[in-house]
Design an enzyme around this catalytic site. Structure first.
Site, short mmCIF file in Angstrom:
data_model
loop_
_atom_site.label_atom_id
_atom_site.label_comp_id
_atom_site.label_asym_id
_atom_site.label_seq_id
_atom_site.Cartn_x
_atom_site.Cartn_y
_atom_site.Cartn_z
N SER A 216 -48.08 -13.58 43.64
CA SER A 216 -48.43 -14.91 43.15
C SER A 216 -48.00 -15.94 44.18
O SER A 216 -47.22 -15.64 45.09
CB SER A 216 -47.73 -15.23 41.82
OG SER A 216 -48.13 -14.36 40.79
N SER B 268 -52.94 -11.95 41.13
CA SER B 268 -52.12 -13.01 41.72
C SER B 268 -52.19 -14.27 40.85
O SER B 268 -53.27 -14.77 40.54
CB SER B 268 -52.63 -13.34 43.14
OG SER B 268 -51.77 -14.24 43.79
N ASP C 155 -51.93 -17.89 40.93
CA ASP C 155 -51.97 -18.94 41.96
C ASP C 155 -52.13 -20.29 41.26
O ASP C 155 -53.21 -20.62 40.77
CB ASP C 155 -53.13 -18.69 42.91
CG ASP C 155 -53.07 -17.30 43.55
OD1 ASP C 155 -51.96 -16.76 43.66
OD2 ASP C 155 -54.13 -16.75 43.90
#
Length: 360
Positions: free
Chosen positions: A240, A278, A280
């Protein structure tokens, strides 16, 4: 936190001037503090960003967030989206410590505002996270409320980057990740004399996709690591990145959301595709004014920047984000943690001087 191998000048992104420190704290009033835990399998910590020196519960800060990919467990984003303000400092930590840090934020607010949750509204804690479980024994839940308070107390304009605070156990591109920061100034002809700063918690990326200052270095890193008998790495994207953007430009929450979105351009330049696993997330805030907590206090009379003058700020957000990621990678130091898991530092495999000399 940098070794002698990392003292060479790092690649500079874009054509805008940097601030005095080339950090988010070039935005006046913003301070950053860390509490780092480093003890065998415990490699983690807390990082706190204070938007101003006062109490954000009383003097709220205009803000907005953008979720580029929502594989994350942050706390507080729903109310930020609805009301467009921050009312606590911003905290970064590991995934399993979000609850502890949120509790610390609530207790701290109640201590300063005893009627919170009674005669006054409840407070909205704001905690962002990344999973540092490769290096850190995340199941120990080692972060305490006292760690948050220490990071808060230590906040200042000068702060360490790399393997510190919340970045202690983070990995990026199968290298050591962590905390990075940068800033850019926007001149009058580009939309006003303003500063934009970024701070990242970098814990994302696949090494074959890594791009540094426009140069694809994944294959080169693989060869360099093979030459040092280091294992090849090509892991699935499951990290992340948290990106915090600050500016002194007078922007409302709608405009701040637009500014936050441009940080994604800087992230993409490093090789990120906002992968499935991830988380983000970008948060942007302005220090140009605050919003009062009570109706009897006057609202600010602020002229917002015209939308037609935002492009310079957009470039500054993209460039400072990319620069902050470069700083996180090259200022990180190697860490060995849980079960002997190890991440090498980029600067120990590919010194900045080597990249710059090759592409000069």
């Amino acid at each position: 936190m940098s070794s002698s191998k990392q003292q060479a000048p790092l690649p500079f992104i874009g054509n805008l001037l940097q601030g005095e420190r080339n950090a988010i704290t070039d935005v006046a009033g913003v301070t950053v503090g860390h509490q780092t835990l480093s003890d065998g399998p415990v490699q983690t910590g807390v990082t706190v960003i204070r938007p101003h020196a006062g109490d954000p519960f009383r003097d709220k800060v205009p803000a907005a967030a953008v979720v580029l990919n929502g594989f994350g467990k942050s706390v507080g984003l729903v109310q930020v989206a609805e009301l467009g303000v921050l009312e606590t400092p911003i905290a970064l930590t590991n995934t399993f410590s979000v609850g502890t840090v949120a509790t610390a934020q609530i207790r701290h607010c109640v201590a300063d505002n005893p009627e919170s949750g009674r005669m006054l509204p409840t407070v909205n804690p704001l905690v962002f996270e990344c999973n540092d479980g490769f290096l850190n024994d995340i199941q120990r839940m080692a972060v305490t409320e006292a760690d948050y308070l220490q990071a808060l107390a230590d906040a200042g304009v000068d702060f360490a980057q790399g393997s510190v605070g919340a970045g202690r156990g983070m990995s990026s591109f199968q290298l050591k990740g962590g905390i990075g920061s940068a800033s850019r100034r926007v001149s009058a002809r580009e939309g006003g004399c303003h500063t934009v700063g970024a701070l990242v918690l970098a814990n994302y990326g696949r090494q074959p996709q890594l791009v540094l200052a426009g140069h694809s270095v994944g294959d080169r890193l693989a060869k360099l690591q093979a030459a040092r008998s280091l294992p090849a790495v090509d892991e699935a994207e499951k990290g992340s990145i948290i990106i915090i953007v600050a500016t002194d430009a007078p922007l409302d929450a709608r405009q701040l959301r637009r500014l936050a979105l441009r940080a994604g351009a800087g992230l993409a330049r490093t090789g990120s595709v906002f992968g499935h696993g991830s988380g983000d997330i970008v948060l942007a805030f302005s220090t140009a004014y605050t919003m009062p907590d009570r109706v009897e206090r006057p609202m600010p009379a602020v002229a917002m920047l015209h939308d037609g003058l935002l492009d310079g700020l957009f470039q500054a957000a993209a460039d400072s984000t990319e620069q902050a990621i470069i700083h996180a990678l090259w200022r990180a130091t190697p860490v060995t943690g849980r079960e002997g898991n190890h991440r090498v530092a980029l600067g120990d495999v590919l010194p900045a001087s080597a990249l710059l000399s090759t592409h000069a």
